[in-house]
Design an enzyme around this catalytic site. Structure first.
Site, PDB file in Angstrom:
ATOM      1  N   LEU A   1       0.517  -1.344   0.055  1.00  0.00           N
ATOM      2  CA  LEU A   1      -0.026   0.124  -0.063  1.00  0.00           C
ATOM      3  C   LEU A   1       0.711   0.908   0.048  1.00  0.00           C
ATOM      4  O   LEU A   1       2.017   1.217   0.665  1.00  0.00           O
ATOM      5  CB  LEU A   1      -0.848  -0.447   1.353  1.00  0.00           C
ATOM      6  CG  LEU A   1      -1.738  -1.294   1.345  1.00  0.00           C
ATOM      7  CD1 LEU A   1      -2.668  -1.317   2.695  1.00  0.00           C
ATOM      8  CD2 LEU A   1      -2.897  -1.469   0.179  1.00  0.00           C
ATOM      9  N   ASP A   2       0.825   2.812  -0.217  1.00  0.00           N
ATOM     10  CA  ASP A   2       1.074   3.200  -0.671  1.00  0.00           C
ATOM     11  C   ASP A   2       1.639   4.298   0.733  1.00  0.00           C
ATOM     12  O   ASP A   2       0.388   3.908   1.647  1.00  0.00           O
ATOM     13  CB  ASP A   2       0.508   4.142  -1.653  1.00  0.00           C
ATOM     14  CG  ASP A   2       0.149   4.530  -2.486  1.00  0.00           C
ATOM     15  OD1 ASP A   2       1.359   3.592  -3.708  1.00  0.00           O
ATOM     16  OD2 ASP A   2      -0.651   4.640  -3.774  1.00  0.00           O
ATOM     17  N   PHE A   3       2.190   4.879   1.259  1.00  0.00           N
ATOM     18  CA  PHE A   3       2.821   6.135   1.975  1.00  0.00           C
ATOM     19  C   PHE A   3       1.544   6.107   2.922  1.00  0.00           C
ATOM     20  O   PHE A   3       1.157   5.814   4.056  1.00  0.00           O
ATOM     21  CB  PHE A   3       3.714   6.950   2.093  1.00  0.00           C
ATOM     22  CG  PHE A   3       4.427   7.243   2.783  1.00  0.00           C
ATOM     23  CD1 PHE A   3       4.906   7.090   4.175  1.00  0.00           C
ATOM     24  CD2 PHE A   3       4.107   8.203   3.262  1.00  0.00           C
ATOM     25  CE1 PHE A   3       5.603   7.298   4.871  1.00  0.00           C
ATOM     26  CE2 PHE A   3       4.149   9.355   4.479  1.00  0.00           C
ATOM     27  CZ  PHE A   3       5.062   8.443   5.179  1.00  0.00           C
TER      28      PHE A   3
ATOM     29  N   HIS B   1      -0.453   2.906  -8.771  1.00  0.00           N
ATOM     30  CA  HIS B   1      -1.841   4.465  -8.625  1.00  0.00           C
ATOM     31  C   HIS B   1      -2.818   3.363  -9.014  1.00  0.00           C
ATOM     32  O   HIS B   1      -3.654   4.706 -10.014  1.00  0.00           O
ATOM     33  CB  HIS B   1      -1.119   5.449  -8.634  1.00  0.00           C
ATOM     34  CG  HIS B   1       0.163   5.975  -7.769  1.00  0.00           C
ATOM     35  ND1 HIS B   1       0.337   5.518  -6.462  1.00  0.00           N
ATOM     36  CD2 HIS B   1       1.097   6.354  -7.847  1.00  0.00           C
ATOM     37  CE1 HIS B   1       1.276   6.212  -6.090  1.00  0.00           C
ATOM     38  NE2 HIS B   1       1.662   6.094  -6.868  1.00  0.00           N
TER      39      HIS B   1
END
Length: 219
Positions: A86-88, A169
């Site tokens: 998962l992104d930051f 994304h």
């Protein structure tokens, strides 16, 4: 090889508690191997779910920020890797394991494993969104069209989105088609595994029963 065949014929090798039958028997990284009563290899698979907070890196090491491993207390923690990052600033369900084959199955597009997100947006969601997501959205950079996705409107600015793929994304880019910025993204499930009852920053070892509905463990 001939020595191994002799040991098998003499019934001196046990695999997972059973007498070895053939040189062709499958032996994985988690198969218990016992020779003459002495355990030669006995590694247990581990499957963990974590409710990732914002601001934590989906990595095992990072010089600047806390990582998902920093939130986990487990004796085999050093063996774990991430199955689906998962992104930051994306929160929610993340899976970790020491079972590489299982992790690869989680990530493969051919598996078509449903992943569900709750999305908060900058602009109201129009009636046309659900149909566009169902048909798929063309990404010119990769020259691909996304697979059909299910969009459920929760409020003017919030939706629940279910995908069966995970392009770079992807969620943000899909809403970018409508020029609608994603303000918050939270993954609530992967297959049959859900965040129900798991607090932010908490982790839990997955049971065999829970794994059975999401690909199962390596056999």
């Amino acid at each position: 090889m001939s020595d191994t065949r002799l040991l098998i014929a003499q019934k001196r090798i046990f695999l997972d508690g059973c007498v070895a039958q053939s040189i062709q028997q499958q032996v994985t990284e988690f198969t218990q191997v016992v020779l003459d009563g002495q355990c030669l290899k006995d590694k247990e698979p581990v499957y963990i779910m974590l409710n990732k907070p914002r601001g934590v890196v989906s990595a095992t090491k990072d010089a600047k920020h806390p990582t998902v491993l920093d939130l986990i207390q487990h004796p085999q923690k050093s063996e774990l890797h991430i199955a689906g990052r998962l992104d930051f600033n994306t929160t929610g369900l993340i899976l970790l394991s020491n079972d590489g084959a299982w992790s690869r199955k989680i990530s493969l597009p051919e598996t078509k494993l449903a992943k569900t997100y709750e999305v908060t947006l900058a602009k109201p969601v129009g009636d046309e969104y659900a149909e566009v997501f169902r048909k798929g959205i063309y990404f010119a950079y990769e020259n691909i069209t996304t697979r059909p996705a299910c969009l459920e409107v929760l409020s003017d600015f919030a939706v629940r989105l279910t995908l069966v793929e995970g392009k770079y994304h992807q969620v943000k880019r899909m809403f970018g088609y409508f020029q609608n910025q994603v303000l918050a993204l939270h993954r609530i499930s992967v297959g049959s595994i859900t965040l129900a009852g798991l607090g932010v920053g908490e982790s839990r070892v997955l049971t065999a029963e829970k794994l059975g509905g999401t690909l199962g463990a390596t056999e």
